[in-house]
Design a protein around this motif. Structure first.
Motif, PDB file in Angstrom:
ATOM      1  N   PHE A  42       0.859  -1.186   0.000  1.00 62.79           N
ATOM      2  CA  PHE A  42       0.000   0.000   0.000  1.00 62.79           C
ATOM      3  C   PHE A  42       0.894   1.233   0.000  1.00 62.79           C
ATOM      4  O   PHE A  42       1.780   1.361   0.856  1.00 62.79           O
ATOM      5  CB  PHE A  42      -0.935  -0.031   1.210  1.00 62.79           C
ATOM      6  N   ASP A  43       0.651   2.114  -0.941  1.00 63.19           N
ATOM      7  CA  ASP A  43       1.512   3.279  -1.140  1.00 63.19           C
ATOM      8  C   ASP A  43       1.424   4.199   0.080  1.00 63.19           C
ATOM      9  O   ASP A  43       0.352   4.743   0.375  1.00 63.19           O
ATOM     10  CB  ASP A  43       1.050   4.002  -2.410  1.00 63.19           C
ATOM     11  N   PRO A  44       2.538   4.411   0.792  1.00 65.95           N
ATOM     12  CA  PRO A  44       2.486   5.245   2.003  1.00 65.95           C
ATOM     13  C   PRO A  44       2.043   6.680   1.708  1.00 65.95           C
ATOM     14  O   PRO A  44       1.593   7.379   2.613  1.00 65.95           O
ATOM     15  CB  PRO A  44       3.935   5.231   2.518  1.00 65.95           C
ATOM     16  N   ALA A  45       2.158   7.108   0.430  1.00 67.22           N
ATOM     17  CA  ALA A  45       1.770   8.488   0.099  1.00 67.22           C
ATOM     18  C   ALA A  45       0.255   8.633  -0.052  1.00 67.22           C
ATOM     19  O   ALA A  45      -0.257   9.743  -0.160  1.00 67.22           O
ATOM     20  CB  ALA A  45       2.464   8.911  -1.192  1.00 67.22           C
ATOM     21  N   GLU A  46      -0.480   7.542  -0.094  1.00 64.98           N
ATOM     22  CA  GLU A  46      -1.933   7.616  -0.310  1.00 64.98           C
ATOM     23  C   GLU A  46      -2.660   7.860   1.019  1.00 64.98           C
ATOM     24  O   GLU A  46      -2.300   7.257   2.035  1.00 64.98           O
ATOM     25  CB  GLU A  46      -2.441   6.307  -0.923  1.00 64.98           C
ATOM     26  N   PRO A  47      -3.689   8.681   0.993  1.00 65.76           N
ATOM     27  CA  PRO A  47      -4.345   9.036   2.255  1.00 65.76           C
ATOM     28  C   PRO A  47      -5.042   7.872   2.958  1.00 65.76           C
ATOM     29  O   PRO A  47      -5.188   7.888   4.189  1.00 65.76           O
ATOM     30  CB  PRO A  47      -5.363  10.103   1.847  1.00 65.76           C
ATOM     31  N   GLY A  48      -5.488   6.865   2.198  1.00 68.80           N
ATOM     32  CA  GLY A  48      -6.220   5.768   2.846  1.00 68.80           C
ATOM     33  C   GLY A  48      -5.306   4.714   3.458  1.00 68.80           C
ATOM     34  O   GLY A  48      -5.779   3.813   4.167  1.00 68.80           O
ATOM     35  N   THR A  49      -3.980   4.812   3.199  1.00 69.06           N
ATOM     36  CA  THR A  49      -3.077   3.732   3.621  1.00 69.06           C
ATOM     37  C   THR A  49      -3.018   3.529   5.142  1.00 69.06           C
ATOM     38  O   THR A  49      -3.079   2.382   5.601  1.00 69.06           O
ATOM     39  CB  THR A  49      -1.677   3.944   2.994  1.00 69.06           C
ATOM     40  N   PRO A  50      -2.946   4.597   5.955  1.00 65.88           N
ATOM     41  CA  PRO A  50      -2.881   4.342   7.411  1.00 65.88           C
ATOM     42  C   PRO A  50      -4.038   3.491   7.910  1.00 65.88           C
ATOM     43  O   PRO A  50      -3.838   2.580   8.725  1.00 65.88           O
ATOM     44  CB  PRO A  50      -2.910   5.749   8.017  1.00 65.88           C
ATOM     45  N   SER A  51      -5.247   3.733   7.396  1.00 67.67           N
ATOM     46  CA  SER A  51      -6.367   2.931   7.916  1.00 67.67           C
ATOM     47  C   SER A  51      -6.289   1.495   7.391  1.00 67.67           C
ATOM     48  O   SER A  51      -6.699   0.559   8.083  1.00 67.67           O
ATOM     49  CB  SER A  51      -7.710   3.590   7.599  1.00 67.67           C
ATOM     50  N   ILE A  52      -5.724   1.295   6.196  1.00 67.07           N
ATOM     51  CA  ILE A  52      -5.595  -0.080   5.679  1.00 67.07           C
ATOM     52  C   ILE A  52      -4.564  -0.854   6.501  1.00 67.07           C
ATOM     53  O   ILE A  52      -4.792  -1.999   6.887  1.00 67.07           O
ATOM     54  CB  ILE A  52      -5.176  -0.074   4.190  1.00 67.07           C
ATOM     55  N   VAL A  53      -3.405  -0.221   6.779  1.00 67.23           N
ATOM     56  CA  VAL A  53      -2.333  -0.962   7.450  1.00 67.23           C
ATOM     57  C   VAL A  53      -2.535  -1.053   8.968  1.00 67.23           C
ATOM     58  O   VAL A  53      -1.826  -1.787   9.648  1.00 67.23           O
ATOM     59  CB  VAL A  53      -0.922  -0.415   7.110  1.00 67.23           C
ATOM     60  N   ASN A  54      -3.530  -0.336   9.446  1.00 72.69           N
ATOM     61  CA  ASN A  54      -3.910  -0.439  10.844  1.00 72.69           C
ATOM     62  C   ASN A  54      -4.267  -1.879  11.194  1.00 72.69           C
ATOM     63  O   ASN A  54      -4.058  -2.350  12.303  1.00 72.69           O
ATOM     64  CB  ASN A  54      -5.138   0.455  11.036  1.00 72.69           C
ATOM     65  N   ARG A  55      -4.836  -2.571  10.215  1.00 72.93           N
ATOM     66  CA  ARG A  55      -5.213  -3.972  10.411  1.00 72.93           C
ATOM     67  C   ARG A  55      -4.116  -4.853   9.801  1.00 72.93           C
ATOM     68  O   ARG A  55      -4.051  -5.017   8.577  1.00 72.93           O
ATOM     69  CB  ARG A  55      -6.544  -4.206   9.688  1.00 72.93           C
ATOM     70  N   GLY A  56      -3.190  -5.337  10.616  1.00 71.33           N
ATOM     71  CA  GLY A  56      -2.217  -6.323  10.128  1.00 71.33           C
ATOM     72  C   GLY A  56      -0.918  -5.768   9.584  1.00 71.33           C
ATOM     73  O   GLY A  56      -0.046  -6.531   9.193  1.00 71.33           O
ATOM     74  N   GLY A  57      -0.798  -4.430   9.496  1.00 72.14           N
ATOM     75  CA  GLY A  57       0.437  -3.849   8.963  1.00 72.14           C
ATOM     76  C   GLY A  57       0.481  -3.907   7.451  1.00 72.14           C
ATOM     77  O   GLY A  57      -0.513  -4.211   6.784  1.00 72.14           O
ATOM     78  N   GLN A  58       1.670  -3.600   6.900  1.00 72.09           N
ATOM     79  CA  GLN A  58       1.853  -3.578   5.438  1.00 72.09           C
ATOM     80  C   GLN A  58       1.817  -5.005   4.875  1.00 72.09           C
ATOM     81  O   GLN A  58       2.060  -5.982   5.587  1.00 72.09           O
ATOM     82  CB  GLN A  58       3.232  -2.986   5.093  1.00 72.09           C
ATOM     83  N   ARG A  59       1.547  -5.097   3.574  1.00 68.44           N
ATOM     84  CA  ARG A  59       1.834  -6.343   2.874  1.00 68.44           C
ATOM     85  C   ARG A  59       3.345  -6.446   2.699  1.00 68.44           C
ATOM     86  O   ARG A  59       3.999  -5.449   2.382  1.00 68.44           O
ATOM     87  CB  ARG A  59       1.176  -6.338   1.491  1.00 68.44           C
ATOM     88  N   VAL A  60       3.882  -7.660   2.892  1.00 67.97           N
ATOM     89  CA  VAL A  60       5.327  -7.865   2.738  1.00 67.97           C
ATOM     90  C   VAL A  60       5.651  -8.979   1.736  1.00 67.97           C
ATOM     91  O   VAL A  60       6.808  -9.164   1.378  1.00 67.97           O
ATOM     92  CB  VAL A  60       6.017  -8.148   4.095  1.00 67.97           C
ATOM     93  N   GLY A  61       4.644  -9.712   1.314  1.00 68.15           N
ATOM     94  CA  GLY A  61       4.911 -10.779   0.352  1.00 68.15           C
ATOM     95  C   GLY A  61       3.647 -11.195  -0.377  1.00 68.15           C
ATOM     96  O   GLY A  61       2.531 -10.985   0.117  1.00 68.15           O
ATOM     97  N   THR A  62       3.851 -11.778  -1.567  1.00 70.40           N
ATOM     98  CA  THR A  62       2.737 -12.228  -2.424  1.00 70.40           C
ATOM     99  C   THR A  62       3.068 -13.613  -2.952  1.00 70.40           C
ATOM    100  O   THR A  62       4.194 -13.856  -3.394  1.00 70.40           O
ATOM    101  CB  THR A  62       2.583 -11.286  -3.640  1.00 70.40           C
ATOM    102  N   LEU A  63       2.090 -14.500  -2.906  1.00 67.19           N
ATOM    103  CA  LEU A  63       2.238 -15.817  -3.543  1.00 67.19           C
ATOM    104  C   LEU A  63       1.109 -15.949  -4.557  1.00 67.19           C
ATOM    105  O   LEU A  63      -0.068 -15.935  -4.193  1.00 67.19           O
ATOM    106  CB  LEU A  63       2.127 -16.927  -2.491  1.00 67.19           C
ATOM    107  N   VAL A  64       1.475 -16.023  -5.831  1.00 62.78           N
ATOM    108  CA  VAL A  64       0.473 -16.207  -6.891  1.00 62.78           C
ATOM    109  C   VAL A  64       0.534 -17.670  -7.320  1.00 62.78           C
ATOM    110  O   VAL A  64       1.589 -18.154  -7.753  1.00 62.78           O
ATOM    111  CB  VAL A  64       0.756 -15.283  -8.109  1.00 62.78           C
ATOM    112  N   MET A  65      -0.591 -18.374  -7.183  1.00 65.49           N
ATOM    113  CA  MET A  65      -0.652 -19.799  -7.552  1.00 65.49           C
ATOM    114  C   MET A  65      -1.497 -19.942  -8.812  1.00 65.49           C
ATOM    115  O   MET A  65      -2.607 -19.393  -8.880  1.00 65.49           O
ATOM    116  CB  MET A  65      -1.289 -20.609  -6.412  1.00 65.49           C
ATOM    117  N   TYR A  66      -0.980 -20.650  -9.779  1.00 64.83           N
ATOM    118  CA  TYR A  66      -1.686 -20.802 -11.065  1.00 64.83           C
ATOM    119  C   TYR A  66      -2.606 -22.024 -10.989  1.00 64.83           C
ATOM    120  O   TYR A  66      -2.139 -23.131 -10.711  1.00 64.83           O
ATOM    121  CB  TYR A  66      -0.676 -20.948 -12.207  1.00 64.83           C
TER     122      TYR A  66
END
Ligand code: PD2
Ligand code: ZN
Length: 303
Positions: free
Chosen positions: A214-238
């Motif tokens: 989540f882009d830290p410069a975006e105004p909605g980011t603090p409320s998104i990362v309030n729950r669980g913190g930032q995303r740190v990894g992605t696993l895409v399964m085909y």
């Protein structure tokens, strides 16, 4: 070539550009557009012309392009993680194993890259598991939403032309089994994961290059990362193998992962910044359909 009709190109702000105008005019949307165009191979003069065609003042457009591209490309790769740095999810590959243990199976390591951290894994899901995920998801599909970083809610986004749905974490025995396997593979607690998302792309559908944090410069980011913190990894399964197209692309490192049923690509980002080089996208599907399941990992418990 991008042009005046490029629907993704933001319009210039009203009024005359003043002091520090490039920084003031630089919205996350505009930065994303520039990074995506550069990632797609468009030269600076071509992007400059597109901005001028869209009504941007030429000197301001040039300054904005320089700023965005310097920020994107000019940042040095990060040094290796220091002792004491926050732990990151990911398979343990220090001794270059050819297989990694996931609790109920071990899976082949097909490719590993350190900067950006990208690992391609074979046969993480069985054919039966892929088919079952599609069958559970299919009746619940709707046009994909993305997290709206302006507001913290969700919104339709023209960069993503797939259909999707979210499973609740642990919602049935199949999901529980897959989540436990992922937690063991990536050494990351089940509780730190978002619910599994399934996406379905028809021919022509794509997911334009973006970052998953989540882009830290975006105004909605603090409320998104309030729950669980930032995303740190992605696993895409085909979940299936499209006939043509539909690769997962990493434009910064000119890598395209071919979608093969049961395989998975993992990538991680130790900070919410382009220097992680984790810009990635879903290339347009050319023939056949594409189904994926994505697991996003948060820093902390995501309840
Ligand atoms: O479909 C993909 O390959 C893809 C590409 C980029 C999926 C995602 N991002 C995602 O789910 O975040
Ligand atoms: Zn993504």
């Amino acid at each position: 070539m991008p042009s005046r009709s490029d629907p993704h190109l933001p319009a210039p702000p009203p009024g005359t550009p003043g002091h520090n105008a490039a920084r003031q005019a630089m919205t996350p949307e505009l930065r994303r557009w520039i990074v995506a165009q550069a990632g797609a191979g468009y030269s600076t003069p071509v992007m400059l012309q597109s901005l001028r065609d869209a009504g941007w003042d030429a000197p301001l457009a040039a300054e904005i392009l320089t700023l965005a591209l310097q920020e994107h490309r000019g940042v040095r790769p990060l040094p290796p993680a220091q002792p004491g740095a926050a732990p990151m999810p990911g398979p343990r590959l220090d001794e270059s194993p050819t297989q990694v243990d996931c609790g109920d199976r071990s899976v082949p390591v097909l490719l590993a890259m350190s900067r950006p951290r990208i690992v391609l894994l074979g046969k993480l899901l069985s054919a039966e598991e892929c088919d079952a995920l599609i069958a559970f998801a299919a009746p619940r599909m709707a046009r994909s939403l993305t997290v709206a970083t302006q507001t913290g809610g969700e919104e339709l986004h023209h960069d993503r032309t797939s259909n999707g749905m979210f499973f609740d974490r642990g919602e049935n025995p199949l999901i529980q089994r897959i989540e436990a396997r992922i937690a063991c593979l990536l050494h990351w607690p089940v509780e730190n994961g978002e619910g599994l998302q399934v996406l379905h792309y028809r021919p022509g559908a794509e997911y334009k290059p973006h970052y998953d944090y989540f882009d830290p410069a975006e105004p909605g980011t603090p409320s998104i990362v309030n729950r669980g913190g930032q995303r740190v990894g992605t696993l895409v399964m085909y979940l299936n193998t499209p006939e043509k197209g539909g690769g997962t692309t990493f434009p910064d490192v000119h890598l395209e992962v071919a979608p093969q049923r049961g395989n998975a690509v993992f990538f991680s980002y130790e900070r919410p910044h382009p220097s992680t080089r984790t810009l990635h996208g879903g290339a347009p599907v050319i023939a056949g359909d594409k189904w994926i399941a994505t697991k996003w990992l948060r820093e902390r418990k995501f309840d």
